[in-house]
Design a protein around this motif. Structure first.
Motif, PDB file in Angstrom:
ATOM      1  N   GLY A   2      51.557  23.649 -19.201  1.00 28.34           N
ATOM      2  CA  GLY A   2      52.505  22.724 -18.431  1.00 28.34           C
ATOM      3  C   GLY A   2      51.963  21.583 -18.001  1.00 28.34           C
ATOM      4  N   ASN A  17      47.079  31.336 -18.938  1.00 29.10           N
ATOM      5  CA  ASN A  17      47.996  30.749 -17.952  1.00 29.10           C
ATOM      6  C   ASN A  17      47.514  29.576 -17.528  1.00 29.10           C
ATOM      7  OD1 ASN A  17      49.122  33.573 -18.293  1.00 29.10           O
ATOM      8  ND2 ASN A  17      50.732  32.677 -17.516  1.00 29.10           N
ATOM      9  N   ASP A  25      57.300  27.865 -20.951  1.00 28.61           N
ATOM     10  CA  ASP A  25      57.543  27.640 -19.575  1.00 28.61           C
ATOM     11  C   ASP A  25      58.607  28.643 -19.137  1.00 28.61           C
ATOM     12  OD1 ASP A  25      58.186  26.943 -16.782  1.00 28.61           O
ATOM     13  OD2 ASP A  25      58.038  24.525 -17.336  1.00 28.61           O
ATOM     14  N   THR A  58      53.921  28.828 -16.570  1.00 27.91           N
ATOM     15  CA  THR A  58      53.630  28.310 -17.954  1.00 27.91           C
ATOM     16  C   THR A  58      52.211  28.946 -18.508  1.00 27.91           C
ATOM     17  OG1 THR A  58      52.086  26.780 -17.039  1.00 27.91           O
ATOM     18  CG2 THR A  58      54.495  26.170 -17.014  1.00 27.91           C
TER      19      THR A  58
END
Length: 931
Positions: free
Chosen positions: A180, A318, A204, A222
């Motif tokens: 992200g 993540n 995402d 994300t």
């Protein structure tokens, strides 16, 4: 470096009760300043002889000669004497001129040793017994543990949320929002955009999922995942030797594996397997729940490596965070790693490594100090949440807010930050620019097709969009570029011919036409759709295409290719480029592919190349440092002169020389030669080393051939058909504003055009808003003219004044317009230099140009006028603001923080083109738009 650090360094370097090689303390005593970086100390510890040390220093001197000599002089008298590894790293990361240098860790250490101000000796130290070392306390009141403590076993942490960032615990080295963009969590901590990865694919989930119990939804929505048939996903961080805590965050969001054992994978850190068969779903207690696993590892080779190994389904991650192990790299227990703390002068170099001590009389750059110490939590200076904070308020916050107590700022520096905040707060507005959709210009559409399919087209193949060239403003203004019914018909008509040419002349498509397998048509649509639409096609777009192709029931690949290529070329996705982005908090952030197109069409006036597409696919074009590195690369390409030249040609309206009414004196070949001459002068100016963006307006050299010689006041017989760079006297020509192409465009059909040139100067070169002229101005009656007025012997200037400008309804505007045009009166309607008109009437090209702003210049003639005009801050600011609009399709208002800070930076860097481009990237509205 305090005594405790020296003691610990010696303890850490010992493997027995004594040490028999050269050690840091002795080495430090030979240095003029008494300071070396930890990396240099560590290297010297490993050196066994004077000869080996001499080889290291010789290598460093060689590196200096190859990379540093030209800028910093001989090494013996170098301005960078005593530079340390940390200072070198800082310079490589922050000084644009050094961005292309490639130095590894060893070379930096060798440079530091070579730049040491005193010869390095290798005395034989006496034996030291570890147990006899004096015990000293750190700032926390207790001795710091030695670095060679045994590793504890890796243990998972139960906390599903970002950790407490108390500076007394650990020094932060990395905090990454995997897959992200940059994110600020509920604790005010900044998670950097995804970086330092190799392989894997970002994903995402957007607002379609909800993370259970987390206030930081975007952080965990994300991820990056690693298909088993691809190279391993890994993250690599360059870190000094020592112990670190690595925290990894996982959330199971992929519905097909919502079960125990649905996804299993291993993790290796520093080539040691720390997790086997990690089952995120099971350990987190189900889907949409955050699992955090933390591990303590030793880094011995200068790089921390984390690898994810596929098992059942694909590995995921993540978010990740890297901190120093408790007290391992933070021996003074201040929460900041030893090589990062006590930067009293705010130059990014720790005091323990800084050979330029704090000077209380030094003038500090408050904006830079804010960026280094405050922007991470409080946004950029332009949009700071702490606008108008006083120095005393900042000092109080430093003393009382735990998360700020790790900052090392003195009173002089907080005063500078307060002044920067105050200056920024004076701005009248702070909105971001709006999202927009921009149609390709005629040139951009043609260059895009040529870039994708090669030079297989002729100029007559392309759709004639009939774009008009406006007199004031920019031709690529989104408000000027639309698709009406006439243009749409032309696009449809041209597409048929373009498609036929591609199928017959473009080898990959021709091969598919002759192939009996229809799958190649789908591949053509997907792959060339990517290039034409400047982004990957979505699965939904591919599905829609397949359905429509099936419904068309076409007989062979040639018909299928006609269908596929026509669909791509008439699509709005080809003709329009978006700057819309995706919602991120209270703004919209441009996608990585939108940034790639923004860069390429601004700098090259062409579509992105493979390197920009690769960076976009890796989600790396939100990193402004990466963007600036790309700008440096793109500047070195020949397309840069074309793209940057397009701005000046458009800004000055030089293309209008092709159509301006000057017949019969301008033939078609004369017009083309004039435009070519002007373009070449612009290219020379923008590609010169360290060029200013105002350099186009300076100089006395122009390209002349037999078609243009007479317009420059030279004999046609002295030149051939090829243009030759020719020098002119300083009192005849000055820069592009004295080029016949410019002057001919901005004159009337029969006169020099004082009003034409004056209006253009005020509105386009000085950004003065004149408004609309009044309607139905009365004509001056002959009886109202002075009795001694004779138009046959009067200059154009006098005629204009008597018959128009002096009228009560006209005088307020013409008091500014006319002087702005008088300055060009040494040039006639064709741009030829003159001292008289009407054969013997002496021209007066002197005057005073004063506007309602701070502009007030007095000039004696045209070259004097041009030089003084170009030197004004008003014109410099106007030209730079027009470039911002050329690039972004819109521009911040003149009194906005973005505009003021942008120009302030340009002024501080001598208006260099590099500063113009980097300043564009630093604008908040470059990546972000209003929501």
């Amino acid at each position: 470096m305090n005594r405790l650090i020296l003691v610990l360094l010696m303890l850490l370097g010992s493997v027995s009760c004594t040490y028999s090689s050269f050690r840091p303390k002795q080495f430090l005593e030979t240095s003029e300043s008494g300071i070396l970086s930890d990396e240099a100390v560590e290297t010297v510890n490993s050196i066994q002889s004077e000869e080996e040390l001499e080889l290291f220093i010789a290598s460093g001197k060689n590196t200096y000669s190859n990379m540093c000599l030209n800028c910093h002089g001989p090494i013996e008298s170098s301005a960078k004497k005593s530079a340390t590894v940390i200072r070198i790293k800082y310079a490589l990361a922050n000084i644009p001129q050094m961005a292309n240098l490639r130095l590894n860790e060893q070379q930096m250490v060798e440079l530091e040793l070579a730049l040491s101000p005193e010869p390095i000796n290798m005395p034989t130290p006496p034996p030291v017994v570890v147990g006899e070392m004096p015990e000293e306390e750190n700032e926390g009141g207790s001795p710091g543990p030695p670095r060679n403590n045994p590793d504890p076993a890796p243990t998972p942490s139960p906390s599903p949320e970002p950790p407490d960032s108390s500076p007394q615990e650990r020094a932060l080295f990395a905090r990454i929002n995997v897959g992200g963009d940059q994110f600020i969590d509920d604790q005010g901590q900044t998670w950097a955009a995804d970086s330092n990865f190799s392989n894997g694919r970002p994903w995402d989930y957007g607002e379609d999922v909800t993370i259970v119990g987390s206030p930081n939804q975007y952080l965990f929505r994300t991820k990056r995942f690693n298909p088993a048939n691809e190279d391993r996903l890994s993250y690599d961080f360059n870190l000094t030797q020592g112990r670190y805590e690595v925290s990894l965050y996982f959330v199971e969001l992929y519905q097909p594996v919502f079960r125990n054992g649905g996804r299993l994978f291993d993790i290796e850190i520093e080539s040691q397997q720390v997790v086997t068969d990690l089952d995120v779903y099971r350990e987190a207690g189900g889907a949409y729940r955050v699992l955090k696993r933390s591990f303590e590892v030793d880094v011995t080779d200068g790089q921390l490596n984390i690898e994810f190994i596929p098992g059942v389904d694909n590995p995921i991650v993540n978010a990740l965070e890297i901190r120093s192990s408790v007290n391992a790299l933070d021996t003074d227990n201040d929460g900041i790693a030893n090589d990062m703390d006590n930067d009293d002068d705010g130059d990014g170099v720790p005091d323990t490594e800084d050979h330029f001590p704090l000077d209380k009389d030094r003038q500090y750059d408050g904006a830079q100090l804010y960026a280094m110490n405050c922007a991470g939590c409080h946004s950029s200076l332009d949009y700071s949440s702490k606008a108008n904070r006083s120095a005393s308020q900042i000092d109080t916050a430093l003393a009382t807010i735990p998360s700020m107590q790790g900052l090392s700022l003195n009173g002089i520096q907080t005063q500078a930050i307060a002044q920067a905040l105050s200056a920024s707060a004076e701005c009248e507005d702070r909105p971001l620019l709006e999202p927009q959709i921009r149609r390709l210009t005629q040139a951009q559409s043609e260059r895009t097709l040529t870039a994708v399919f090669g030079n297989i087209f002729s100029s007559s193949d392309f759709a004639d969009l009939g774009d008009s060239y406006i007199k004031i403003g920019l031709n690529n203004d989104p408000n000027q570029l639309d698709i009406n019914s006439i243009r749409l018909n032309r696009i449809y008509e041209a597409t048929e011919g373009l498609v036929a040419k591609i199928i017959s002349d473009f080898q990959p498509v021709r091969n598919c036409r002759n192939n009996g397998n229809a799958n190649c048509v789908n591949n053509i649509y997907r792959d060339y759709g990517y290039a034409l639409w400047r982004r990957p096609l979505t699965s939904q777009e591919m599905s829609q295409y397949s359905n429509r192709l099936g419904q068309a029931n076409l007989r062979n690949n040639e018909d299928r290719l006609k269908f596929a290529l026509s669909a791509l070329l008439v699509s709005p996705n080809f003709w329009f480029r978006t700057e819309v982005g995706t919602v991120s908090g209270n703004r919209r952030r441009l996608t990585h592919y939108e940034v790639a197109s923004l860069l390429s069409y601004t700098l090259w006036n062409s579509p992105p190349d493979n390197q920009l597409y690769t960076l976009a696919s890796q989600s790396r074009l939100h990193d402004k440092q990466v963007i600036k590195q790309q700008i440096s690369r793109m500047k070195a390409d020949s397309k840069f002169a074309v793209g940057m030249g397009e701005f000046y040609v458009d800004f000055l309206k030089l293309e209008n020389v092709i159509t301006v009414d000057k017949a019969p004196r301008f033939t078609t070949s004369t017009r083309s030669a004039l435009l070519s001459s002007a373009r070449r002068s612009i290219v020379d100016a923008v590609t010169a080393a360290d060029a200013s963006y105002m350099e186009v307006f300076e100089g006395q050299q122009f390209y002349v051939n037999n078609q243009t010689a007479s317009l420059f006041g030279l004999s046609n017989g002295s030149f051939g058909s090829q243009s030759r760079l020719t020098s002119f006297p300083a009192n005849r020509r000055e820069g592009i504003l004295s080029h016949p192409a410019f002057l001919a465009v901005h004159s009337s059909a029969s006169r020099s055009g004082i009003i034409h040139r004056g209006v253009f100067t005020l509105q386009q070169l000085l950004c003065e808003n004149l408004g609309e002229p009044p309607d139905d101005l009365p004509e001056v009656e002959e009886s109202d003219l002075p009795a001694d007025f004779n138009e046959a012997t009067a200059t154009e200037r006098e005629i204009l004044h008597v018959k128009h400008s002096s009228q009560p309804a006209c005088v307020s505007c013409h008091s500014k317009i006319d002087p702005a045009g008088y300055g060009f009166e040494n040039f006639d309607l064709l741009g030829q230099f003159r001292l008289t008109e009407k054969q013997n009437v002496r021209i007066d090209s002197s005057g005073t140009l004063a506007t309602g702003s701070s502009l007030n210049i007095q000039f004696q003639n045209s070259t004097d006028y041009i030089r003084k005009l170009v030197a004004t801050d008003s014109m410099k600011t106007c030209v730079s603001s027009k470039f911002v609009k050329f690039a972004l399709g819109q521009q911040p208002t003149n009194n906005s923080c973005e505009a003021r800070n942008f120009q302030r930076n340009l002024n501080s860097r001598n208006n260099e083109i590099d500063a113009l481009l980097e300043g564009l990237v630093d604008l908040p509205s470059f990546l972000d738009r209003q929501r």
